[in-house]
Design an enzyme around this catalytic site. Structure first.
Site, PDB file in Angstrom:
ATOM      1  CG  ASP A  64      -1.846   1.160   1.319  1.00  0.00           C
ATOM      2  OD1 ASP A  64      -1.660   2.141   0.576  1.00  0.00           O
ATOM      3  OD2 ASP A  64      -2.786   1.107   2.145  1.00  0.00           O
ATOM      4  CB  SER A 145      -3.737  12.971 -14.928  1.00  0.00           C
ATOM      5  OG  SER A 145      -5.006  13.323 -15.446  1.00  0.00           O
ATOM      6  CE1 TYR A 160      -6.162  11.259 -10.296  1.00  0.00           C
ATOM      7  CE2 TYR A 160      -6.680  12.820 -12.035  1.00  0.00           C
ATOM      8  CZ  TYR A 160      -6.132  11.628 -11.632  1.00  0.00           C
ATOM      9  OH  TYR A 160      -5.549  10.785 -12.549  1.00  0.00           O
ATOM     10  CE  LYS A 164      -2.454  11.535 -11.121  1.00  0.00           C
ATOM     11  NZ  LYS A 164      -1.482  10.436 -11.013  1.00  0.00           N
TER      12      LYS A 164
END
Length: 245
Positions: A64, A145, A160, A164
């Site tokens: 993890d 991304s 998010y 990125k």
């Protein structure tokens, strides 16, 4: 890719989607691949998609990447069993659907930063130390991304995009550090547009938004690490035809 034959590649988040495609393609290309994932059984299952010697070159390890102790344990195991790391692909990433301002969403926000940013940094650190220790001119690849280049208008992706954007800055910081350290270790960031994987928000899955396949991204990884030692691919942006982001 000939120079990587028999060398060790570590792929994080290898249980599905882009990570699974990368792990399989690197094994097919002749590398010994260790797929790190929480769902380690899914990495083991990828062997059924491989043939011949490639099947034996794919290995799974439970990790993890939001937990530093897991990362340290995994890289120690890799050093003991395989000798070290030559290529690292930081693919593990999450998108938790919530808003920045929603109540009681603290853990969801922490998950995004812990996995997408800190997990990437800590895995890179351990891979670099392995490469430096063995004087290996390795390669670190970050799967970023298009959301790291522009904040897209999807209201529930919260941190998010920020995570990125951070990957882009981290990539350049890492490149400077590698140069200052006098190494020839390369670092590349690959920024896909929408890819049909588990991470895609439910609201987008049944839409007519153009999407890439995971294999499109794995081929970009092979291209980047397959360039001659004199060539460093800094950034690759891959969009599906017709994407409006």
């Amino acid at each position: 890719m000939e120079r990587w034959a028999g060398k060790i590649a570590v792929v994080t988040g290898a249980s599905s989607g882009i990570g699974a495609a990368i792990a399989k393609d690197l094994a097919k290309a002749g590398m010994v691949v260790i797929g790190l994932a929480r769902r380690v059984e899914l990495v083991e299952a990828l062997k059924s998609d491989l043939e011949g010697s490639a099947k034996g070159r794919l290995h799974a390890a439970k990790c993890d990447v939001s937990k530093e102790e897991d990362i340290l344990k995994s890289f120690r195991w890799i050093e003991t069993k395989f000798g070290g790391v030559d290529v690292l692909v930081n693919n593990a990433g999450v998108l938790r659907e919530t808003t920045l301002l929603e109540a009681d969403n603290t853990q969801m926000l922490r998950d995004v930063m812990d996995i997408n940013v800190m997990g990437l940094v800590l895995c890179s650190r351990e891979a670099f130390q392995s490469m430096k220790k063995r004087s290996v001119d390795g390669h670190i690849v970050h799967i970023s991304s298009i959301a790291g280049h522009k904040v897209v208008e999807i209201p529930t992706i919260n941190l998010y995009s920020a995570s990125k954007f951070a990957v882009r800055a981290i990539t350049e910081t890492m490149r400077m550090e590698l140069r200052t350290a006098g190494t020839k270790i390369k670092v590349t960031s690959i920024s896909p547009g929408a890819v049909m994987t588990e991470i895609i928000p439910a609201s987008m899955r049944d839409s007519e938004i153009p999407m890439l396949e995971a294999e499109d991204i794995s081929q970009a990884v092979l291209y980047a690490i397959g360039t001659p030692p004199r060539v460093q691919v800094h950034e690759v942006i891959i969009r599906p035809v017709g994407e409006t982001f």
